[in-house]
Design an enzyme around this catalytic site. Structure first.
Site, PDB file in Angstrom:
ATOM      1  N   ASN A   7      46.074  38.697  32.226  1.00 27.05           N
ATOM      2  CA  ASN A   7      44.640  38.910  32.011  1.00 27.05           C
ATOM      3  C   ASN A   7      44.380  40.407  32.071  1.00 27.05           C
ATOM      4  O   ASN A   7      44.405  40.998  33.145  1.00 27.05           O
ATOM      5  CB  ASN A   7      43.841  38.177  33.092  1.00 27.05           C
ATOM      6  CG  ASN A   7      42.358  38.520  33.012  1.00 27.05           C
ATOM      7  OD1 ASN A   7      41.875  38.933  31.962  1.00 27.05           O
ATOM      8  ND2 ASN A   7      41.652  38.349  34.117  1.00 27.05           N
ATOM      9  N   LYS A   9      41.669  41.971  31.483  1.00 22.86           N
ATOM     10  CA  LYS A   9      40.287  42.337  31.836  1.00 22.86           C
ATOM     11  C   LYS A   9      39.747  43.323  30.804  1.00 22.86           C
ATOM     12  O   LYS A   9      39.969  43.135  29.622  1.00 22.86           O
ATOM     13  CB  LYS A   9      40.219  42.896  33.252  1.00 22.86           C
ATOM     14  CG  LYS A   9      40.972  42.014  34.252  1.00 22.86           C
ATOM     15  CD  LYS A   9      40.780  42.466  35.677  1.00 22.86           C
ATOM     16  CE  LYS A   9      41.759  41.759  36.588  1.00 22.86           C
ATOM     17  NZ  LYS A   9      41.146  41.214  37.779  1.00 22.86           N
ATOM     18  N   HIS A  94      36.691  32.489  35.154  1.00 21.99           N
ATOM     19  CA  HIS A  94      37.383  33.513  35.945  1.00 21.99           C
ATOM     20  C   HIS A  94      36.439  34.016  37.038  1.00 21.99           C
ATOM     21  O   HIS A  94      35.226  34.108  36.826  1.00 21.99           O
ATOM     22  CB  HIS A  94      37.818  34.674  35.041  1.00 21.99           C
ATOM     23  CG  HIS A  94      38.668  35.670  35.771  1.00 21.99           C
ATOM     24  ND1 HIS A  94      38.130  36.688  36.544  1.00 21.99           N
ATOM     25  CD2 HIS A  94      40.012  35.774  35.900  1.00 21.99           C
ATOM     26  CE1 HIS A  94      39.123  37.378  37.082  1.00 21.99           C
ATOM     27  NE2 HIS A  94      40.269  36.846  36.720  1.00 21.99           N
ATOM     28  N   GLU A  96      35.642  36.805  38.131  1.00 22.35           N
ATOM     29  CA  GLU A  96      34.747  37.922  37.774  1.00 22.35           C
ATOM     30  C   GLU A  96      33.566  37.425  36.945  1.00 22.35           C
ATOM     31  O   GLU A  96      32.460  37.958  37.035  1.00 22.35           O
ATOM     32  CB  GLU A  96      35.547  39.027  37.060  1.00 22.35           C
ATOM     33  CG  GLU A  96      36.409  39.782  38.064  1.00 22.35           C
ATOM     34  CD  GLU A  96      37.716  40.326  37.516  1.00 22.35           C
ATOM     35  OE1 GLU A  96      37.834  40.501  36.295  1.00 22.35           O
ATOM     36  OE2 GLU A  96      38.640  40.558  38.334  1.00 22.35           O
ATOM     37  N   GLU A 166      42.890  30.769  41.816  1.00 26.79           N
ATOM     38  CA  GLU A 166      42.778  32.195  42.101  1.00 26.79           C
ATOM     39  C   GLU A 166      41.788  32.409  43.244  1.00 26.79           C
ATOM     40  O   GLU A 166      40.569  32.485  43.007  1.00 26.79           O
ATOM     41  CB  GLU A 166      42.269  32.938  40.859  1.00 26.79           C
ATOM     42  CG  GLU A 166      43.199  32.838  39.665  1.00 26.79           C
ATOM     43  CD  GLU A 166      43.069  34.063  38.766  1.00 26.79           C
ATOM     44  OE1 GLU A 166      44.091  34.716  38.530  1.00 26.79           O
ATOM     45  OE2 GLU A 166      41.953  34.398  38.345  1.00 26.79           O
ATOM     46  N   GLY A 172      42.809  41.369  42.753  1.00 30.47           N
ATOM     47  CA  GLY A 172      42.655  42.820  42.694  1.00 30.47           C
ATOM     48  C   GLY A 172      42.632  43.497  44.047  1.00 30.47           C
ATOM     49  O   GLY A 172      42.250  44.657  44.159  1.00 30.47           O
ATOM     50  N   SER A 210      46.694  39.121  42.959  1.00 23.01           N
ATOM     51  CA  SER A 210      47.607  40.165  43.435  1.00 23.01           C
ATOM     52  C   SER A 210      49.086  39.794  43.285  1.00 23.01           C
ATOM     53  O   SER A 210      49.908  40.130  44.146  1.00 23.01           O
ATOM     54  CB  SER A 210      47.278  40.551  44.876  1.00 23.01           C
ATOM     55  OG  SER A 210      45.989  41.148  44.929  1.00 23.01           O
TER      56      SER A 210
HETATM   57  C1  PEP Z   1      43.105  38.137  37.547  1.00 27.31           C
HETATM   58  O1  PEP Z   1      42.432  38.976  36.969  1.00 27.31           O
HETATM   59  O2  PEP Z   1      43.065  36.939  37.174  1.00 27.31           O
HETATM   60  C2  PEP Z   1      43.936  38.537  38.676  1.00 27.31           C
HETATM   61  C3  PEP Z   1      44.613  37.635  39.332  1.00 27.31           C
HETATM   62  O3  PEP Z   1      43.955  39.877  38.953  1.00 27.31           O
HETATM   63  P1  PEP Z   1      45.031  40.631  39.922  1.00 27.31           P
HETATM   64  O4  PEP Z   1      46.395  40.148  39.503  1.00 27.31           O
HETATM   65  O5  PEP Z   1      44.829  42.090  39.610  1.00 27.31           O
HETATM   66  O6  PEP Z   1      44.728  40.250  41.311  1.00 27.31           O
END
Ligand code: PEP
Length: 251
Positions: A7, A9, A94, A96, A166, A172, A210
């Site tokens: 992803n 973003k 997601h 975000e 998630e 992040g 992460s």
């Molecule tokens: C994501 O954007 O779905 C995500 C898991 O980000 P990160 O790996 O940066 O934590």
């Protein structure tokens, strides 16, 4: 089959996206037991779709779609438009989208259905916030998000949906869920899906939050994980190739 989903973003315009996919695919040979998914920004979908053409182990997906098929919705991208640009997958819900843009459970459910109607494979993201985990509400939150996203779908449609667990506090932040904690939530999700599907169906459930080249092996040692959804560590070729090359123990 292990799914590695990137992803990006709000990173990588068409030229950078094309270059990154090209350099990854040049160095990662196709394997029957591995699928690579790229979720670029909408403006880069067509470029990524062109680059993955001819690679059965790779596909492009939309990070977000709007549920209406067309109309006066300035700034939005329908599932059909994303499909026309070359997407075959779509994220829905997601964290975000949910927490920075105020997307509700109900809206997320409409996005899952719109993706299915446009023949995109939806990846529904679910996960609890830190205070919800700390107060023992993880399972309740995840089940509520599953129900809002998927209730009423028949088993055929359910079989086309992939879930990404998630936890919001892990996205992040550099703090990933432990493999054991992730697997425990995956079991809850799997139970919910199994109760609505023919016996023996194996639903795909990914972990995200992460994930890095340093922790991917211990996470993927858990058989409960069918793959990973990765943000930050998917943004450059070296780190992404490290993750998609993670060995898995024999099942
Ligand atoms: C994501 O954007 O779905 C995500 C898991 O980000 P990160 O790996 O940066 O934590």
């Amino acid at each position: 089959m292990t799914i590695f989903a990137a992803n990006w973003k709000m990173h990588h315009g068409p030229a950078g996206a094309r270059e990154l996919v090209r350099s990854v695919l040049a160095r990662v040979r196709p394997r029957e037991d591995r699928k690579l998914l790229f979720f670029p920004p909408a403006v880069s979908l067509a470029a990524v779709a062109e680059e993955v053409k001819g690679r059965h182990d790779a596909a492009a997906g939309a990070q977000n779609v709007y549920w209406e098929p067309k109309g006066a919705y300035t700034g939005e991208v329908s599932a059909a438009l994303a499909a026309e640009a070359g997407a075959t997958w779509a994220l829905a819900g997601h964290s975000e989208r949910r927490h920075k843009f105020g997307e509700t459970d109900e809206e997320t459910g409409k996005k899952v259905r719109a993706a299915l109607a446009a023949n995109l494979a939806p990846m529904l993201c679910v996960g609890e916030k830190l205070d919800e985990r700390e107060t023992g509400r993880t399972e309740g939150v995840v089940v509520r998000q599953l129900a809002a996203g998927l209730d009423g779908l028949d088993s055929g449609a359910l079989g086309r949906v992939t879930i990404a667990y998630e936890p919001v506090w892990a996205i992040g932040t550099g703090v990933n869920a432990t493999p054991r904690d992730a697997a425990a939530v995956h079991r809850t999700i799997r139970r919910w899906l199994s109760e609505r599907s023919p016996a023996g169906t194996r639903h795909r459930i990914l972990y995200g939050g992460s994930v890095s080249a340093a922790n991917a092996e211990s996470l993927l040692a858990e058989h409960e994980l069918d793959g990973v959804l990765v943000g930050g560590a998917s943004l450059d070729a070296e780190s992404w190739i490290g993750i998609v090359s993670t060995p898995r123990p024999e099942r």
